[in-house]
Enzyme design. Structure first.
Site, short mmCIF file in Angstrom:
data_model
loop_
_atom_site.label_atom_id
_atom_site.label_comp_id
_atom_site.label_asym_id
_atom_site.label_seq_id
_atom_site.Cartn_x
_atom_site.Cartn_y
_atom_site.Cartn_z
N GLY A 235 38.38 -81.83 -15.51
CA GLY A 235 38.51 -83.00 -14.66
C GLY A 235 39.72 -83.09 -13.77
N TRP B 18 40.23 -81.77 -10.73
CA TRP B 18 39.86 -82.06 -9.35
C TRP B 18 39.36 -83.49 -9.24
CZ3 TRP B 18 37.68 -77.90 -5.60
CH2 TRP B 18 38.54 -76.79 -5.58
N ASP C 3 34.70 -76.15 -8.03
CA ASP C 3 35.65 -75.19 -8.60
C ASP C 3 35.05 -74.51 -9.83
OD1 ASP C 3 38.25 -74.00 -8.49
OD2 ASP C 3 38.86 -75.19 -10.23
N LYS D 298 34.74 -72.31 -4.91
CA LYS D 298 35.44 -71.13 -5.42
C LYS D 298 34.48 -69.95 -5.52
CE LYS D 298 36.89 -71.10 -9.78
NZ LYS D 298 37.84 -71.51 -10.84
#
Length: 198
Positions: free
Chosen positions: A53, A55, A114, A154
């Protein structure tokens, strides 16, 4: 046997802990945000593969209670991650039920991802799995972003980056690669950035 940098806290890990983030990955998003002007107040933002968590926490802090952050992962968020404007779904991002729930909360001004695959140590396997996650994230961006929306995902560096960027340029006015300073030096991860959805 000496420790490598994945086994011991580095500058970014210590900084994340001191600032109340679940993981060091937050500084990658911070750098992306600063460079590309990603996060605006009153935005509706989608965070894919969000656990634990960091981000999501950064998004909530930057938006200062405005807008909405929709977050999804197979695993739960850390107990420290909360906000009145947070909607969290726990489940498989490829499942129709989850996709429908996420779509119902949109459309989105920003999609970030991500997510990383479970790694095997075999680079060709790991990069192929990473590419699969990128394809999934691109689908969400194509399907659920507003016109003018932005995107970051990513990817484990491989020969597929060029093709993925080419695909993104069909959807965005600009698409490019970007490697934040907070990435570990030995890491072969980088980010693909999509700006201004057509």
């Amino acid at each position: 046997m000496s420790q490598n940098s994945y086994e011991k806290p580095d500058y970014w890990s210590k900084k994340a802990f001191s600032e109340g983030y679940p993981a060091r990955s937050v500084y990658k998003l911070e750098e992306i945000d600063q460079k590309f002007g990603f996060i605006k107040k009153n935005a509706t933002v989608l965070d894919l593969g969000s656990a634990p968590g960091s981000w999501t926490t950064y998004l909530l802090r930057r938006m200062e209670g405005s807008g909405k952050v929709v977050s999804c992962d197979l695993n739960p968020l850390s107990n420290s991650v909360h906000g009145d404007n947070l909607v969290f779904f726990q489940g498989d991002l490829n499942a129709k039920e989850i996709r429908d729930q996420i779509k119902a909360e949109g459309p989105y001004d920003l999609v970030v991802c991500d997510a990383a695959p479970l790694t095997t140590g075999n680079r060709s396997v790991d990069t192929a799995r990473s590419e699969g996650l990128v394809e999934m994230a691109i689908w969400y961006a194509q399907t659920m972003l507003k016109q003018g929306g932005k995107f970051a995902v990513k990817i484990f560096q491989s020969g597929a980056q060029g093709e993925l960027l080419k695909k993104m340029r069909e959807t965005f006015e600009s698409a490019k690669g970007f490697k934040p300073e907070a990435c570990r030096k030995e890491s072969f991860e980088t980010y693909l950035i999509g700006l201004n959805k057509k």
